[in-house]
Design an enzyme around this catalytic site. Structure first.
Site, short mmCIF file in Angstrom:
data_model
loop_
_atom_site.label_atom_id
_atom_site.label_comp_id
_atom_site.label_asym_id
_atom_site.label_seq_id
_atom_site.Cartn_x
_atom_site.Cartn_y
_atom_site.Cartn_z
N GLU A 185 11.96 32.15 -82.86
CA GLU A 185 11.74 32.84 -84.11
C GLU A 185 13.07 33.24 -84.77
O GLU A 185 13.27 33.06 -85.96
CB GLU A 185 10.91 34.08 -83.82
N ASP A 186 13.96 33.77 -83.97
CA ASP A 186 15.13 34.43 -84.55
C ASP A 186 16.46 33.69 -84.37
O ASP A 186 17.49 34.17 -84.83
CB ASP A 186 15.29 35.84 -83.94
#
Ligand code: MN
Length: 713
Positions: A76-77
Site C-alpha cells: 500500500e505505502d
C-alpha cells in the site's frame, strides 16, 4: 518502541522451534522500504508494523503471519511489488499481505446492522486464509491505540468501522481480550463523555470494590476449602463498553449499574464447576433467569463457562463466571488458544483440534467433508452457501450461492427485476444466468421491453425472485385468460344473437358469476379462459334469465356447413367427372387439404368428403364412393378437432390457446373437462388452412408444459 528482539523472543515462548530467520529478514526488508516514512505520531513508520507483529505474537500466530504483519503495509505505502514479496517470503505470506491490502482499501461503514453483518461475513468469505483477518485485526488494534493523532472526523469514522466490523469479528473468533480492548477504544472516541463518566465512576468506587472482592473471595475460599476444592478467584470491574451497553439497554446512569462487578472462579475440573455453582447458590440467592450453562451448550465461538448472578453479601447483584483453566484460555484467546506448534510445524499444519474448533466456530461443520484437505491449504470457505456482492454504490448484498443477476435485480426492487434485461459484472456484460461470485460489483441493465419468463424460475435462487416471477406470470396468464374467456363467450353468444358488450353491461352476468362462486365478472371470464367453466355453461344460465330460447343443438355442424356453403366456389375439392357438385366435409374425420380423401355420394345432399381411411368411408357402400381431389385454393379454411389430455392445471387452456393464436388458427370452440384422476381433457375446434399448419399446431401443443397427449379426432 517494540524491537525485533521482543517479537522473536515472544514467538519462541509459544513456538520454541520457530525459524526466526524469516522474521528477521522481513524486519530488514520492511525497515528498508518504509525508510524515511513517519507516522502521524512522529515516530518512524516502522514502529507500526513492529507493533502489529508484536500483537500477532500475543495472538500466538505462526511465523508466516508475523512476517506478513511486518510487511502488511508495504504494498500500500511503498514501491514493493507482490511478486517480490512472494519471491522473498513465499506465497503464503504474499497472499496474506495481499488480502490485508485489499481489505484496507474497502470502507466498511454502515448504520444498518444487517448491512454490517453482511460486511463481516464478506470479509470472512473473501479472506480465504484466516490469517488475513488476524493480521488485519492486529493492524486495527494498533491503529485504534494511536488514533489520537488523527483528525476528529477520521477518529469517528475509524472507530465506527471498528465497532461495526472488527469488534464483532474478534468476538466471532472468540478473542475476548482483543474485542474488549477495541470496544473500549471505540467508546473513548465515539462517546468521550460517557467514557469519562464510567471511568471516574469506577475509580470512585475502587476502594469499596476491592474491599468487597476481598470479602467475597474470603467467603468462597472458605467454603471451597471445606469441600477440598482449589480455585483461583478473580474479581474485576467489567470492561467499559459492556457497562455502557448495560446503561444503554436499561436506560441507567453509571451509578445505577450495580452489577458492574464480575467475579470469576477458575477451577481444575469440569465436575468442580457444577459443585462450585451449587456452593455459590447455597450461599447467596440467585437472581432468577440469569443462570446460563455455556458448558453444556457452548457459544458458537466455543466459549464455555457457567454464568450466574446472585445477590451478594451487601445485597448487591454480583455476576459470577465459573469455568476451568482450559475454558478460561479459550474465553480469552479464542482461536489463538487452539494453535498448536509442534516440532517443525506451523499453524497451517496444526492438529485436528484447531480445525474442529473452526468448524464449530462457524457452525458449518456439516458442509465440510474432508478435514485433511482443509488443513493442507488453510483455505476456508466460511460461508459455503452464501455469496456477497456489491452494488455499484458499494453496498453489500448477500445471496444464496449460485444466485444470478436476476436475483440481484429482484433484490433491489421487483420492478427492476421485471425489467432486468442484462447485467454488467465488474464492468463486463454477462448473461442473465451467470452466477455471481464473492466481491463482484453488479450493475443491472433494464429495458422497458423486457418481461419475466418462465425460464427465469430455473435460474433464480432467492425465494423473493421466485415468488415475484410466479406472481407476474400468473397475473399475465390471468389477463390472457380474461381475453380468451371473452372471445369464447362472444363466440357462444353469436348463436343466440347476443353481443358481448351488452351482456357484460347486463347485471345478470354478475349474478351468474356469483352463482358459480366467482368473485367478479373478470374472474368469471378468466375462468372461462382457464377452462374451469365453459362458455356454454354460462350461456345456458344466461338464456332463461334473458328469456332466450335454446338454438338447435347442431351448432358446430350447421356452422361448418354454412361456412362451406359460403365458400363453395372455392371449396377446394374436385369430384372426379362432375362439375359444380355440392360438397361437404365429413364431421367424423374433418379432412384437411393435402390429406388423402375420398367422396361419398349421399342421397340428395351432394358428396361428403372423408379421409381415405375414415371408418365411415370404409364401411360405406363401395358403389357410392367417388374419387375426389384437392384443388389448389388460396384463403380457404377448414375445421379440425383436437383433443388435448393434460394435467389439470390452471392456465393450461390459456397456454394452448396462445399457441393457436400464435400459429394463426381461429378457435371456434373450446371446452375443458376434468377427470376423476386430475386430468384435464380439452376439446378444441379450430380453423386451419391446411394439414401442415395443423401438424405444426399439434407439434407446438405437445411441447406445452403439463400436456400429455395431443390427438386429432
Ligand atoms: Mn497498517
Amino acid at each position: 518502541m517494540i524491537r525485533l528482539n521482543d517479537i522473536t523472543s515472544q514467538l519462541l515462548k509459544y513456538h520454541p522451534n520457530a525459524d526466526t530467520t524469516l522474521v528477521e529478514k522481513a524486519y530488514v526488508y520492511s525497515a528498508k522500504v518504509h525508510q524515511g516514512q513517519v507516522r502521524l505520531s512522529g515516530e518512524p513508520y516502522l514502529s507500526h508494523p513492529l507493533q502489529v507483529a508484536y500483537i500477532l505474537t500475543r495472538l500466538k500466530m505462526d511465523v508466516v503471519s508475523i512476517v506478513a504483519g511486518l510487511l502488511h503495509d508495504t504494498l500500500e505505502d511503498t514501491d514493493s511489488e507482490l511478486s517480490e514479496i512472494e519471491r522473498l517470503f513465499g506465497k503464503e505470506a504474499a497472499n496474506i499481505v495481499d488480502g490485508v491490502t485489499k481489505l484496507s482499501k474497502m470502507q466498511f461503514t454502515s448504520r444498518q446492522e444487517r448491512q454490517a453483518e453482511n460486511m463481516r461475513k464478506m470479509i470472512l468469505a473473501m479472506a480465504t486464509d484466516i490469517r488475513v483477518i488476524m493480521v488485519k485485526l492486529a493492524d486495527r488494534l494498533h491503529n485504534m491505540e494511536t488514533l489520537g493523532y488523527q483528525t476528529p472526523e477520521k477518529q469517528a469514522l475509524i472507530a465506527r468501522e471498528t465497532l461495526d466490523i472488527y469488534t464483532p469479528l474478534s468476538g466471532r473468533l472468540g478473542i475476548h481480550w482483543l474485542k474488549s480492548n477495541l470496544e473500549d477504544l471505540c467508546l473513548y472516541y465515539l462517546e468521550p463523555e460517557i467514557y469519562e463518566a464510567i471511568k471516574s465512576g469506577i475509580a470512585e468506587r475502587r476502594g469499596a470494590r476491592e474491599a468487597f472482592i476481598r470479602d467475597v473471595k474470603e467467603i468462597i475460599t472458605k467454603k471451597l476449602n471445606d469441600s477440598d476444592i482449589q480455585a483461583t478467584i478473580r474479581g474485576r470491574h467489567k470492561h467499559f463498553y459492556s457497562i455502557y451497553m448495560k446503561m444503554k439497554d436499561q436506560n441507567l446512569s453509571v451509578n445505577q449499574v450495580y452489577d458492574n462487578l464480575a467475579l470469576r472462579v477458575i477451577l481444575k475440573s469440569l465436575r468442580e464447576c457444577y459443585e462450585v455453582l451449587g456452593i455459590i447458590h447455597t450461599e447467596w440467592k440467585p437472581v432468577p433467569g440469569r443462570f446460563k450453562d455455556y458448558i453444556s451448550l457452548p457459544k458458537a465461538n466455543m466459549y464455555q463457562s457457567l454464568h450466574t448472578t446472585v445477590i451478594g453479601p451487601l445485597g448487591q447483584r454480583m455476576e459470577v463466571q465459573i469455568r476451568t483453566w482450559e475454558m478460561d484460555k479459550i474465553a480469552e484467546e479464542g482461536i489463538a488458544s487452539h494453535w498448536k506448534y509442534k516440532e517443525g510445524l506451523g499453524a497451517s499444519q496444526t492438529d485436528e483440534k484447531q480445525f474442529a474448533w473452526l468448524r464449530q466456530l462457524l457452525e458449518w461443520q456439516k458442509q465440510v467433508s474432508d478435514p485433511r484437505e482443509f488443513l493442507e491449504t488453510v483455505r476456508m470457505d466460511l460461508f459455503p452457501n452464501e455469496v456477497y456482492v456489491f452494488t455499484p454504490k458499494g453496498e453489500v448484498k448477500r445471496f444464496p450461492k449460485g444466485a444470478t443477476p436476476i436475483d440481484f435485480a429482484y433484490g433491489i426492487h421487483s420492478e427492476v427485476g421485471e425489467k432486468c434485461s442484462g447485467a454488467r459484472i465488474n464492468g463486463k456484460m454477462v448473461p442473465l444466468r451467470h452466477q455471481m461470485k464473492n466481491g463482484d460489483i453488479v450493475q443491472i441493465i433494464t429495458s422497458s421491453k423486457q418481461h419475466p419468463s418462465k425460464d427465469w424460475l430455473d435460474v433464480v435462487k432467492t425465494p423473493r425472485a421466485k415468488t415475484k416471477i410466479r406472481h407476474w406470470i400468473m397475473t399475465q396468464e390471468k389477463d390472457q385468460s380474461i381475453n380468451l374467456g371473452k372471445e369464447l363467450l362472444e363466440k357462444g353468444l353469436v348463436q343466440s344473437q347476443l353481443n358481448l358488450p351488452n351482456i357484460l353491461k347486463n347485471e345478470q352476468i354478475e349474478s351468474i358469476a356469483k352463482d358459480l362462486s366467482f368473485h367478479s365478472v373478470p374472474d368469471l371470464l378468466a375462468n372461462i379462459g382457464f377452462g374451469k367453466v365453459s362458455a356454454n355453461q354460462v350461456i345456458g344460465r344466461l338464456r332463461p334469465k334473458l328469456g332466450i330460447e335454446e338454438p338447435p343443438p347442431t351448432g358446430i355442424v350447421s356452422k361448418m356447413v354454412s361456412r362451406i356453403k359460403r365458400k363453395q366456389s372455392t371449396h377446394g375439392i374436385k369430384v372426379e367427372g362432375v362439375e359444380d357438385m355440392l360438397v361437404r366435409f365429413a364431421n367424423c374425420c374433418h379432412p384437411l387439404p393435402g390429406e388423402h380423401v375420398i367422396g361419398f355420394i349421399t342421397r340428395g345432399r351432394g358428396v361428403t368428403v372423408h379421409k381415405y381411411n375414415c371408418r365411415h368411408a370404409l364401411d360405406a357402400d363401395p358403389d357410392r364412393l367417388v374419387e375426389v381431389q384437392w384443388e389448389p385454393t388460396d384463403q380457404d379454411v377448414y375445421l379440425a378437432n383436437i383433443k388435448v389430455t393434460s394435467v389439470d392445471k390452471k392456465g393450461i387452456l390459456a397456454d394452448i390457446s396462445a399457441i393457436m393464436v400464435q400459429k394463426d388458427a381461429n378457435i371456434i370452440q373450446a371446452d375443458v373437462q376434468t377427470t376423476m384422476d386430475q386430468k384435464g381433457i380439452s376439446h378444441f375446434t379450430i380453423e386451419v388452412e391446411n394439414y401442415k399448419q395443423l401438424q405444426d399446431i399439434i407439434g407446438a401443443i405437445k411441447k406445452v408444459k403439463n400436456v400429455m397427449i395431443v390427438e386429432r379426432i
